[in-house]
Design an enzyme around this catalytic site. Structure first.
Site: not given
Length: 598
Positions: A282, A279, A54, A434, A84, A348, A196
């Site tokens: 404190r 608060y 791959y 994915e 991409h 990834f 990647n």
């Protein structure tokens, strides 16, 4: 100018900021280059043998079952990058993009990605030349890493896309030529090795963590000034109270506030003026301490990710001494162990950073939230224990800090929206291959925005608290310089060196910006820690950075533009005043470093 040596194992957040923000140069450890060369040999053998693997001899994502011939592999790498690079929105800050290049190079230097040595060196040369690719901030799902942002980074490496060089935005090829660099022709597996990974989200995260520690500690200082202006009750800081709960961050926060308030003439004891505080005063150790613990956790996650191998597939050369030669019985991929192995995994996926950045966002939002409540108490005459309304001497004619509190409230409200976790969302992509994504880069960008808002709120509290404590001194008819605690006196002087006290109304956004600059540069914090000492932990990085040694994003500018203007001005001019209000408060826990952060 300092040089940072990367080896894939020892890069820290401080070093990342030195390169990203201050322009330190980068070199690769020779042993790391040997590891890179060994893993590349595996890729070359894979291609030569026609092995189906791959991302090396196949397409990507849903196209992982499409075989690619050796003749087309160069085109495959090029097509991967250009296809991409789909990001949109404004460019990421230059310091983030520089960090991306650094972190990607560091991950490749570990030696399990199969990239060529010359390609890795070209990436480092790009960084050292001061070329900053234009990387749009939006478009990453944090699924197969930060594909779109890293593709924009690599576009410039291959002579395409756009880049900033010497202050000018230009085509990527022109930037390379101007810097005397040649574009890279990517070989098998290199496109995937370069894009990647989680380096966009981790770059934002690393810089955010660095800044968050400075803001957290500066907010302690602002709280201590407000505490004095409101004549806070120091009994709530008694170490026994916090020891009984056993939360480390809370104990450290309480100890820090005790040190900041030591010898103050403004603080009070329980029952002296009232029995207890609201608060926002404190419970300051409980709230600040919880954010401190969260930041400790986030820091650990980010530090590990800086040296993580997050691309896919991973290359394991035969005889790799970092791993056993023989598989454990029942492992999922036993064949090939002891020989060259190429494994498709999922490092990834950005979930570790996504969760950490959502946690950081929530923790920093809470710091801003409690700070705004203290600002409200300072400006509200019903809550301020006698201070003039909105901290102005001529109310009605002047509005004083009325709208400054509005601004703080608006920022806190915006933070509440931004703090909604990004990591709880997931949208399947790549034809459902994915099918679960992290949204880690969105989480990191939101956290960065929250830190920007927090910086403004801290600045407003510092301004309001300095004004309020001056007015309190007038009401008490005492000398402010003799009555402030020594630590907060240093902060007060740092603020007043940039912004005078408010008399008649004036344009206030400039005052807020001036104090924001002090906060960002660490000037007030440095002045305070010159008095009480730095925290004895691994997070006091900014005090070790000398801006004069580094450039400001342009490695060719050896003079740099940063300075530490006024850092130690008047910090030690006067002797420590003799406090009276808390003279009976005996506390033997003030020694530096008694509590250490992990």
């Amino acid at each position: 100018m300092e040089t940072i040596i990367i080896d894939g194992h020892s890069l820290g957040i401080k070093e990342t900021v030195l390169v990203a923000r201050f322009g330190a140069r980068v070199e690769i450890d020779p042993e790391a280059l040997e590891r890179v060369a060994r893993s590349r040999e595996v890729v070359d053998r894979c291609v030569a043998d026609g092995r189906v693997s791959y991302g090396i001899t196949t397409g990507f994502g849903k196209f992982s079952d499409v075989l690619i011939s050796p003749d087309e592999n160069f085109l495959l790498q090029h097509n991967l990058i250009v296809s991409h690079a789909c990001g949109v929105g404004d460019p990421l800050p230059e310091e983030v993009v520089r960090a991306m290049a650094l972190l990607r190079a560091n991950a490749l230097a570990v030696g399990y990605s199969g990239i060529r040595v010359e390609t890795l060196l070209s990436l480092v040369n790009l960084l050292n030349a001061g070329i900053v690719p234009v990387v749009p901030e939006k478009g990453s799902l944090g699924a197969s890493g930060d594909l779109a942002p890293l593709a924009h980074l690599v576009l410039v490496l291959i002579g395409e896309g756009e880049a900033f060089y010497r202050g000018t935005r230009m085509p990527g090829g022109a930037a390379l030529k101007a810097a005397g660099l040649a574009p890279v022709v990517l070989a098998a597996k290199e496109g995937l090795a370069l894009i990647n990974g989680t380096q966009a989200m981790t770059s934002i995260a690393a810089i955010a963590v660095f800044d968050a520690w400075k803001l957290l500690r500066t907010e302690d200082v602002a709280c201590a000034l407000s505490f004095q202006a409101l004549q806070g009750i120091v009994d709530a800081l008694d170490p026994r109270v916090h020891a009984l709960r056993g939360q480390e961050g809370q104990e450290v926060a309480a100890e820090r506030l005790r040190a900041l308030l030591e010898d103050s003439g403004f603080t009070t004891r329980q029952g002296q003026l009232r029995v207890q505080d609201a608060y926002a005063l404190r419970c300051a150790p409980q709230v600040h301490g919880a954010s401190r613990d969260a930041l400790n956790y986030v820091t650990g996650i980010v530090e590990r990710e800086l040296n993580a191998v997050t691309d896919n597939p991973l290359i394991f050369p035969a005889g790799d001494e970092d791993f056993e030669d023989e598989p454990e019985e029942g492992t999922a991929n036993p064949e090939g162990i002891g020989e060259d192995d190429i494994i498709s995994g999922g490092n990834f996926h950005g979930q570790p950073i996504a969760l950490a950045m959502d946690f950081l966002a929530i923790a920093m939002s809470e710091l801003a939230s409690i700070a705004e409540r203290r600002i409200e108490r300072l400006v509200n005459p019903s809550l301020s224990n006698g201070l003039p309304a909105f901290l102005t001497r001529q109310g009605g004619l002047n509005s004083g800090f009325m709208i400054a509190q509005y601004v703080a409230a608006a920022l806190v409200s915006e933070n509440k929206i931004l703090a909604h976790p990004a990591s709880v969302d997931s949208i399947p992509s790549s034809a459902n291959q994915e099918d679960h994504v992290s949204m880690g880069t969105i989480a990191a960008r939101k956290a960065r925005s929250i830190l920007g808002n927090l910086r403004s709120v801290v600045a407003i509290e510092l301004l309001a608290a300095c004004q309020a404590v001056e007015l309190r001194a007038e009401l008490m008819d005492i000398d402010i310089a003799e009555s402030l605690s020594p630590a907060t006196k240093a902060a007060w002087r740092s603020v007043r060196s940039a912004v005078p006290g408010l008399g008649p109304d004036r344009v206030m956004y400039q005052d807020i910006q001036a104090v924001e600059d002090i906060v960002a540069e660490g000037t007030a914090l440095k002045a305070v820690e010159d008095v009480i000492g730095e925290e004895e932990d691994e997070f006091a990085w900014e005090e070790e950075i000398d801006d004069d040694d580094f450039t400001d994003g342009d490695p060719d500018d050896t003079d740099g533009d940063e300075d530490e203007d006024g850092e130690d001005e008047d910090a030690e001019d006067d002797e420590a005043p003799d406090g009276e209000a808390d003279a009976d408060y005996e506390d033997d826990t003030q020694s530096e470093g008694e509590e250490e952060n992990k």
